[in-house]
Design an enzyme around this catalytic site. Structure first.
Site, PDB file in Angstrom:
ATOM      1  N   ARG A 123     -21.261  -1.281  49.573  1.00 56.92           N
ATOM      2  CA  ARG A 123     -22.037  -2.117  48.673  1.00 56.92           C
ATOM      3  C   ARG A 123     -21.904  -3.571  49.141  1.00 56.92           C
ATOM      4  O   ARG A 123     -20.958  -3.911  49.849  1.00 56.92           O
ATOM      5  CB  ARG A 123     -21.529  -1.981  47.238  1.00 56.92           C
ATOM      6  CG  ARG A 123     -21.597  -0.552  46.682  1.00 56.92           C
ATOM      7  CD  ARG A 123     -20.933  -0.458  45.319  1.00 56.92           C
ATOM      8  NE  ARG A 123     -21.012   0.899  44.776  1.00 56.92           N
ATOM      9  CZ  ARG A 123     -20.103   1.856  44.983  1.00 56.92           C
ATOM     10  NH1 ARG A 123     -19.030   1.589  45.731  1.00 56.92           N
ATOM     11  NH2 ARG A 123     -20.246   3.052  44.453  1.00 56.92           N
ATOM     12  N   LYS A 148     -15.979   0.501  43.349  1.00 55.65           N
ATOM     13  CA  LYS A 148     -16.452   0.888  42.020  1.00 55.65           C
ATOM     14  C   LYS A 148     -15.509   1.939  41.424  1.00 55.65           C
ATOM     15  O   LYS A 148     -15.146   2.902  42.101  1.00 55.65           O
ATOM     16  CB  LYS A 148     -17.873   1.457  42.125  1.00 55.65           C
ATOM     17  CG  LYS A 148     -18.592   1.530  40.794  1.00 55.65           C
ATOM     18  CD  LYS A 148     -20.046   1.901  41.010  1.00 55.65           C
ATOM     19  CE  LYS A 148     -20.805   1.924  39.693  1.00 55.65           C
ATOM     20  NZ  LYS A 148     -22.228   2.271  39.879  1.00 55.65           N
ATOM     21  N   HIS A 254     -28.902  -3.177  48.620  1.00 54.19           N
ATOM     22  CA  HIS A 254     -28.396  -1.855  48.227  1.00 54.19           C
ATOM     23  C   HIS A 254     -29.207  -0.729  48.858  1.00 54.19           C
ATOM     24  O   HIS A 254     -28.713   0.387  49.006  1.00 54.19           O
ATOM     25  CB  HIS A 254     -28.389  -1.718  46.702  1.00 54.19           C
ATOM     26  CG  HIS A 254     -27.406  -0.708  46.204  1.00 54.19           C
ATOM     27  ND1 HIS A 254     -26.036  -0.906  46.255  1.00 54.19           N
ATOM     28  CD2 HIS A 254     -27.585   0.531  45.677  1.00 54.19           C
ATOM     29  CE1 HIS A 254     -25.421   0.149  45.757  1.00 54.19           C
ATOM     30  NE2 HIS A 254     -26.330   1.039  45.409  1.00 54.19           N
ATOM     31  N   ARG A 257     -27.551   0.881  51.779  1.00 51.31           N
ATOM     32  CA  ARG A 257     -26.565   1.924  51.443  1.00 51.31           C
ATOM     33  C   ARG A 257     -27.267   3.271  51.258  1.00 51.31           C
ATOM     34  O   ARG A 257     -26.803   4.297  51.745  1.00 51.31           O
ATOM     35  CB  ARG A 257     -25.819   1.517  50.175  1.00 51.31           C
ATOM     36  CG  ARG A 257     -24.802   2.531  49.648  1.00 51.31           C
ATOM     37  CD  ARG A 257     -24.045   1.889  48.488  1.00 51.31           C
ATOM     38  NE  ARG A 257     -23.380   2.856  47.635  1.00 51.31           N
ATOM     39  CZ  ARG A 257     -22.148   3.325  47.826  1.00 51.31           C
ATOM     40  NH1 ARG A 257     -21.452   2.932  48.880  1.00 51.31           N
ATOM     41  NH2 ARG A 257     -21.601   4.180  46.981  1.00 51.31           N
ATOM     42  N   HIS A 280     -18.291   8.211  46.118  1.00 50.38           N
ATOM     43  CA  HIS A 280     -18.792   8.802  44.882  1.00 50.38           C
ATOM     44  C   HIS A 280     -17.743   9.715  44.258  1.00 50.38           C
ATOM     45  O   HIS A 280     -17.115  10.519  44.954  1.00 50.38           O
ATOM     46  CB  HIS A 280     -20.065   9.624  45.152  1.00 50.38           C
ATOM     47  CG  HIS A 280     -21.260   8.786  45.440  1.00 50.38           C
ATOM     48  ND1 HIS A 280     -22.380   9.271  46.082  1.00 50.38           N
ATOM     49  CD2 HIS A 280     -21.528   7.481  45.167  1.00 50.38           C
ATOM     50  CE1 HIS A 280     -23.279   8.314  46.193  1.00 50.38           C
ATOM     51  NE2 HIS A 280     -22.785   7.224  45.645  1.00 50.38           N
ATOM     52  N   TYR A 289     -29.600  12.115  47.411  1.00 55.09           N
ATOM     53  CA  TYR A 289     -30.163  11.847  48.738  1.00 55.09           C
ATOM     54  C   TYR A 289     -30.764  13.100  49.359  1.00 55.09           C
ATOM     55  O   TYR A 289     -31.657  13.002  50.207  1.00 55.09           O
ATOM     56  CB  TYR A 289     -29.101  11.237  49.647  1.00 55.09           C
ATOM     57  CG  TYR A 289     -28.582   9.930  49.094  1.00 55.09           C
ATOM     58  CD1 TYR A 289     -29.412   8.813  49.016  1.00 55.09           C
ATOM     59  CD2 TYR A 289     -27.284   9.823  48.601  1.00 55.09           C
ATOM     60  CE1 TYR A 289     -28.959   7.627  48.472  1.00 55.09           C
ATOM     61  CE2 TYR A 289     -26.821   8.627  48.056  1.00 55.09           C
ATOM     62  CZ  TYR A 289     -27.668   7.536  47.992  1.00 55.09           C
ATOM     63  OH  TYR A 289     -27.216   6.356  47.443  1.00 55.09           O
TER      64      TYR A 289
END
Length: 309
Positions: A123, A148, A254, A257, A280, A289
């Site tokens: 990010r 995150k 973003h 990414r 994630h 994706y």
């Protein structure tokens, strides 16, 4: 919030929505209000102000923090909130040629930052907060700290950025030495490390890889020091590069990414590997994706093409 190590942006957002909530209810003290007032405020955000679903969630989190952590009041379950609708959108993805065209319209430090974002899947703020000690040239990986969800992870270090990254480190070190010579040269340290290691804030290994061009006053500590590169300067540069490349997709930092993840899956890499590189928590998040790959109609011949074949 500072005791819980919230970021400055989260702190500002929470204070804004707590204040807005109190003003919405004619400056009543929050202790005199409860679940019904919270419900009314959140519904107002959705139906009158038409805020995004994510904005409504931030406002709810701010109010829950106020009641539970500040006032020590445990609220009952708040139901019947008019929810802002979260649109089911697929992420925008640049093609490989579009990424190269964007990079061709960037130069200097912005070119290197954007190359890292696409080449590692980081990010924007993860890339800008990168510290010298978190790059391992020998093992060819980068450690992303405090990402995150307050999680650390490893991602790859692309071979093509090693030389320009080493050049950037030389420039950053020279800048750091200049700051030290005039009585500055400190950097913000995470959590309580400044107390645990009193001299660490001046050490080279803790410095930002992409330092700002000028020193500034820290809004919390009021200490003058050099922060990392300002995120909006990179965002603006990317927007201009997209326009110059004549790309009509509505993308930004973003999107790189998203492109990183999609292109790895196109190359046949395992989805669990991509999940780990992106950081994630749930593989379902990474699965979006695969939908991007499938939505294009790959392998399906249009009936129009069949008629003219």
């Amino acid at each position: 919030m500072r005791l819980k190590h919230f970021s400055l942006s989260t702190e500002k957002s929470y204070v804004y929505y707590i204040r807005d909530y109190i003003l919405f209810h004619n400056k009543q003290h929050p202790k005199k209000m409860g679940a019904s007032e919270i419900r009314a405020y959140l519904s107002h955000l959705a139906t009158v102000r038409h805020v995004a679903a994510s904005t409504q969630t931030v406002a709810l989190s701010a109010l829950l923090f106020l009641y539970r952590q500040v006032l020590g009041i445990e609220l009952p379950y708040i139901d019947n909130i008019e929810r802002a609708k979260r649109p089911q959108r697929l992420p925008v993805v640049f093609t490989r040629s579009e990424v190269m065209r964007i990079l061709a319209n960037l130069d200097g430090i912005n070119h290197l930052v954007v190359s890292l974002l696409y080449g590692t899947g980081m990010r924007l703020m993860e890339g800008l907060r990168l510290r010298v000690k978190d790059i391992d040239f020998e093992y060819r990986h980068i450690t992303v700290r405090d990402g995150k969800g307050k999680k650390d992870r490893h991602t790859l270090l692309p071979e093509s950025v090693i030389q320009p990254l080493q050049h950037q480190l030389k420039k950053a070190k020279h800048l750091h030495e200049q700051d030290l010579a005039v009585g500055y040269g400190t950097v913000e340290l995470p959590y309580a490390l400044a107390r645990k290691y009193p001299s660490a804030h001046k050490e080279w290994k803790w410095q930002f890889v992409f330092p700002s061009g000028k020193r500034s006053l820290d809004p919390r500590s009021k200490v003058v020091r050099r922060h990392h590169l300002y995120e909006q300067s990179v965002q603006r540069a990317v927007k201009k590069a997209i326009q110059k490349a004549e790309i009509t997709k509505n993308g930004g930092c973003h999107t790189l990414r998203h492109s990183f993840a999609t292109h790895l899956l196109e190359d046949g890499y395992d989805i669990r590997t991509v999940q780990e590189l992106l950081g994630h928590k749930d593989v379902k998040t990474t699965m979006i994706y695969t939908h991007v790959l499938n939505k294009g109609g790959h392998g399906v011949q249009s009936p129009l093409d069949k008629e003219f074949a």
